[in-house]
Scaffold this motif. Structure first.
Motif, PDB file in Angstrom:
ATOM      1  N   CYS A 110       0.932  -1.388   0.159  1.00  0.00           N
ATOM      2  CA  CYS A 110       0.037   0.024  -0.035  1.00  0.00           C
ATOM      3  C   CYS A 110       0.989   1.269   0.154  1.00  0.00           C
ATOM      4  O   CYS A 110       0.224   2.219  -0.173  1.00  0.00           O
ATOM      5  N   HIS A 111       2.083   1.207   0.070  1.00  0.00           N
ATOM      6  CA  HIS A 111       3.117   2.206   0.133  1.00  0.00           C
ATOM      7  C   HIS A 111       2.975   3.198   1.203  1.00  0.00           C
ATOM      8  O   HIS A 111       3.562   4.308   1.221  1.00  0.00           O
ATOM      9  N   GLN A 112       2.059   2.900   2.368  1.00  0.00           N
ATOM     10  CA  GLN A 112       2.226   3.502   3.550  1.00  0.00           C
ATOM     11  C   GLN A 112       3.698   3.378   4.243  1.00  0.00           C
ATOM     12  O   GLN A 112       4.240   2.275   4.251  1.00  0.00           O
ATOM     13  N   THR A 113       3.919   4.121   5.389  1.00  0.00           N
ATOM     14  CA  THR A 113       5.247   3.856   6.174  1.00  0.00           C
ATOM     15  C   THR A 113       4.941   2.823   7.029  1.00  0.00           C
ATOM     16  O   THR A 113       4.019   2.690   7.833  1.00  0.00           O
ATOM     17  N   LEU A 114       6.046   1.910   7.042  1.00  0.00           N
ATOM     18  CA  LEU A 114       6.223   0.720   7.702  1.00  0.00           C
ATOM     19  C   LEU A 114       6.715   1.039   9.202  1.00  0.00           C
ATOM     20  O   LEU A 114       7.477   2.126   9.430  1.00  0.00           O
ATOM     21  N   LEU A 115       6.062   0.734  10.343  1.00  0.00           N
ATOM     22  CA  LEU A 115       6.582   0.786  11.740  1.00  0.00           C
ATOM     23  C   LEU A 115       7.463  -0.338  12.122  1.00  0.00           C
ATOM     24  O   LEU A 115       7.337  -1.414  11.772  1.00  0.00           O
ATOM     25  N   TRP A 116       8.700   0.235  12.638  1.00  0.00           N
ATOM     26  CA  TRP A 116       9.677  -0.713  12.989  1.00  0.00           C
ATOM     27  C   TRP A 116       9.268  -1.486  14.317  1.00  0.00           C
ATOM     28  O   TRP A 116       8.524  -0.824  15.125  1.00  0.00           O
ATOM     29  N   GLN A 117       9.313  -2.715  14.488  1.00  0.00           N
ATOM     30  CA  GLN A 117       8.864  -3.329  15.606  1.00  0.00           C
ATOM     31  C   GLN A 117      10.117  -3.880  16.476  1.00  0.00           C
ATOM     32  O   GLN A 117      10.176  -3.152  17.597  1.00  0.00           O
ATOM     33  N   GLN A 118      10.997  -4.750  16.000  1.00  0.00           N
ATOM     34  CA  GLN A 118      12.407  -4.948  16.508  1.00  0.00           C
ATOM     35  C   GLN A 118      13.154  -5.805  15.673  1.00  0.00           C
ATOM     36  O   GLN A 118      12.686  -6.244  14.755  1.00  0.00           O
ATOM     37  N   GLY A 119      14.323  -5.433  15.831  1.00  0.00           N
ATOM     38  CA  GLY A 119      15.339  -6.210  14.904  1.00  0.00           C
ATOM     39  C   GLY A 119      15.272  -5.854  13.479  1.00  0.00           C
ATOM     40  O   GLY A 119      15.161  -4.754  13.094  1.00  0.00           O
ATOM     41  N   CYS A 142       2.854  -3.078   9.036  1.00  0.00           N
ATOM     42  CA  CYS A 142       2.133  -2.182   8.300  1.00  0.00           C
ATOM     43  C   CYS A 142       0.846  -1.979   8.781  1.00  0.00           C
ATOM     44  O   CYS A 142      -0.034  -2.997   9.020  1.00  0.00           O
ATOM     45  N   ALA A 143       0.326  -0.973   9.584  1.00  0.00           N
ATOM     46  CA  ALA A 143      -0.932  -0.449  10.407  1.00  0.00           C
ATOM     47  C   ALA A 143      -1.955  -0.524   9.408  1.00  0.00           C
ATOM     48  O   ALA A 143      -3.129  -1.148   9.567  1.00  0.00           O
ATOM     49  N   THR A 144      -1.772  -0.133   8.029  1.00  0.00           N
ATOM     50  CA  THR A 144      -2.841   0.051   7.250  1.00  0.00           C
ATOM     51  C   THR A 144      -3.384  -1.472   6.551  1.00  0.00           C
ATOM     52  O   THR A 144      -4.478  -1.943   6.428  1.00  0.00           O
ATOM     53  N   CYS A 145      -2.260  -2.151   6.106  1.00  0.00           N
ATOM     54  CA  CYS A 145      -2.552  -3.695   5.764  1.00  0.00           C
ATOM     55  C   CYS A 145      -2.661  -4.682   6.892  1.00  0.00           C
ATOM     56  O   CYS A 145      -3.006  -5.891   6.583  1.00  0.00           O
ATOM     57  N   ASP A 146      -2.220  -4.191   7.792  1.00  0.00           N
ATOM     58  CA  ASP A 146      -1.951  -5.074   9.261  1.00  0.00           C
ATOM     59  C   ASP A 146      -1.423  -6.494   8.829  1.00  0.00           C
ATOM     60  O   ASP A 146      -1.974  -7.608   9.319  1.00  0.00           O
ATOM     61  N   LYS A 147      -0.034  -6.246   8.256  1.00  0.00           N
ATOM     62  CA  LYS A 147       0.801  -7.199   7.938  1.00  0.00           C
ATOM     63  C   LYS A 147       2.399  -7.056   8.374  1.00  0.00           C
ATOM     64  O   LYS A 147       2.622  -5.834   8.568  1.00  0.00           O
ATOM     65  N   GLY A 148       2.920  -8.178   8.695  1.00  0.00           N
ATOM     66  CA  GLY A 148       4.186  -7.829   9.342  1.00  0.00           C
ATOM     67  C   GLY A 148       5.256  -8.311   8.029  1.00  0.00           C
ATOM     68  O   GLY A 148       4.991  -8.871   7.148  1.00  0.00           O
ATOM     69  N   TYR A 149       6.472  -7.589   8.162  1.00  0.00           N
ATOM     70  CA  TYR A 149       7.475  -7.751   7.011  1.00  0.00           C
ATOM     71  C   TYR A 149       8.699  -7.948   7.513  1.00  0.00           C
ATOM     72  O   TYR A 149       8.912  -7.171   8.677  1.00  0.00           O
ATOM     73  N   LEU A 150       9.385  -8.643   7.001  1.00  0.00           N
ATOM     74  CA  LEU A 150      10.948  -8.756   7.282  1.00  0.00           C
ATOM     75  C   LEU A 150      12.064  -8.138   6.243  1.00  0.00           C
ATOM     76  O   LEU A 150      11.652  -8.229   5.148  1.00  0.00           O
TER      77      LEU A 150
END
Length: 75
Positions: A8-17, A22-30
């Motif tokens: 969706c090209h929205q800003t990803l939020l850093w979690q850890q490591g 992505c809060a918009t897609c509600d998905k995690g990315y590595l």
């Protein structure tokens, strides 16, 4: 430095490591750094605050200036 969702090209939020969300897609990315020579994942080595990237497929240490991070959806 902002990192953007590949969907969706929205800003990803850093979690850890190297994990982002992505809060918009509600998905995690590595966050993955592929070797610029062979495109296989680099090994991230951290010691005393320094971070280096190493290709185990014959290309050795890779300069951080040559890295292009990609974001892969976590399963």
């Amino acid at each position: 430095m902002d990192v953007f969702c590949p969907q969706c090209h929205q800003t990803l939020l850093w979690q850890q490591g190297n994990i982002y969300h992505c809060a918009t897609c509600d998905k995690g990315y590595l966050q993955v750094a592929p070797c610029p020579e062979c495109n296989k994942p680099l090994e991230k080595m951290q010691a005393c605050g320094a971070v280096d990237y190493f290709c185990q497929h014959g290309h050795g240490l890779v300069s951080k200036k040559r890295l292009h991070f990609i974001y892969v959806e976590q399963e």
